[in-house]
Design a protein around this motif. Structure first.
Motif, PDB file in Angstrom:
ATOM      1  N   SER A  43       0.867  -1.180   0.000  1.00 32.99           N
ATOM      2  CA  SER A  43       0.000   0.000   0.000  1.00 32.99           C
ATOM      3  C   SER A  43       0.901   1.226   0.000  1.00 32.99           C
ATOM      4  CB  SER A  43      -0.885   0.032   1.243  1.00 32.99           C
ATOM      5  OG  SER A  43      -1.786  -1.048   1.236  1.00 32.99           O
ATOM      6  N   ILE A  44       0.613   2.154  -0.922  1.00 31.42           N
ATOM      7  CA  ILE A  44       1.364   3.403  -0.978  1.00 31.42           C
ATOM      8  C   ILE A  44       0.383   4.557  -1.154  1.00 31.42           C
ATOM      9  CG2 ILE A  44       3.370   2.247  -1.996  1.00 31.42           C
ATOM     10  CD1 ILE A  44       2.725   3.624  -4.639  1.00 31.42           C
ATOM     11  N   THR A  45       0.840   5.757  -0.826  1.00 30.79           N
ATOM     12  CA  THR A  45       0.007   6.935  -1.040  1.00 30.79           C
ATOM     13  C   THR A  45       0.167   7.411  -2.477  1.00 30.79           C
ATOM     14  OG1 THR A  45       1.692   8.582  -0.481  1.00 30.79           O
ATOM     15  CG2 THR A  45       0.401   7.658   1.358  1.00 30.79           C
ATOM     16  N   ALA A  46      -0.717   8.295  -2.906  1.00 31.80           N
ATOM     17  CA  ALA A  46      -0.607   8.882  -4.238  1.00 31.80           C
ATOM     18  C   ALA A  46       0.621   9.783  -4.339  1.00 31.80           C
ATOM     19  CB  ALA A  46      -1.873   9.650  -4.589  1.00 31.80           C
ATOM     20  N   ASN A  47       1.220  10.126  -3.196  1.00 26.58           N
ATOM     21  CA  ASN A  47       2.486  10.859  -3.192  1.00 26.58           C
ATOM     22  C   ASN A  47       3.681   9.906  -3.160  1.00 26.58           C
ATOM     23  OD1 ASN A  47       1.657  13.533  -3.406  1.00 26.58           O
ATOM     24  ND2 ASN A  47       1.196  13.655  -1.238  1.00 26.58           N
ATOM     25  N   ARG A  48       3.401   8.636  -3.371  1.00 22.79           N
ATOM     26  CA  ARG A  48       4.422   7.589  -3.505  1.00 22.79           C
ATOM     27  C   ARG A  48       5.218   7.329  -2.225  1.00 22.79           C
ATOM     28  NH1 ARG A  48       4.027  10.701  -8.037  1.00 22.79           N
ATOM     29  NH2 ARG A  48       5.730  12.010  -7.415  1.00 22.79           N
ATOM     30  N   THR A  49       4.526   7.353  -1.105  1.00 23.13           N
ATOM     31  CA  THR A  49       5.109   6.971   0.176  1.00 23.13           C
ATOM     32  C   THR A  49       4.577   5.587   0.526  1.00 23.13           C
ATOM     33  OG1 THR A  49       5.197   9.262   0.930  1.00 23.13           O
ATOM     34  CG2 THR A  49       5.290   7.556   2.623  1.00 23.13           C
TER      35      THR A  49
END
Length: 108
Positions: A43-49
């Motif tokens: 799972s990652i954020t849309a900010n690629r974290t």
């Protein structure tokens, strides 16, 4: 002319604030991706974290397969996150741009 310049500067500041708000919101957009057999999930954020990685115990016995799965699955998730991120930020930026003829060509 000076009023137009002040209006454009105000619009630019407003657009910068909207971009910042969008970036913060994208921290809450989660992209879930998994290997084809479901043994690895990320799972990652849309900010690629990266937020989480779940590895099935069976993958711990095969280091090479685990590494391959990590690369493939993370790259897939990052690609999706990048698309979402770029589309959202482009929409905010385009909305905040002054209406200059021919400018649309630069935003594509």
């Amino acid at each position: 002319m000076f009023g137009d310049m002040m209006g454009m500067l105000g619009k630019l500041k407003e657009t910068q604030e909207k971009v910042q708000q969008t970036k913060e919101r994208l921290n809450t957009v989660i992209i879930d991706e998994q290997s084809p057999d479901g043994l690895l999930k990320v799972s990652i954020t849309a900010n690629r974290t990266i937020k989480s990685i779940e590895v099935n115990d069976s993958l711990l016995e095969d280091k090479e397969q685990l590494e391959d799965y990590l690369i493939l699955t993370l790259n897939k998730a990052i690609e999706k996150a990048t698309t979402i991120n770029e589309n959202e930020l482009a929409a905010v930026a385009k909305d905040g741009m002054p209406n200059i003829p021919g400018m649309d060509a630069f935003l594509k």
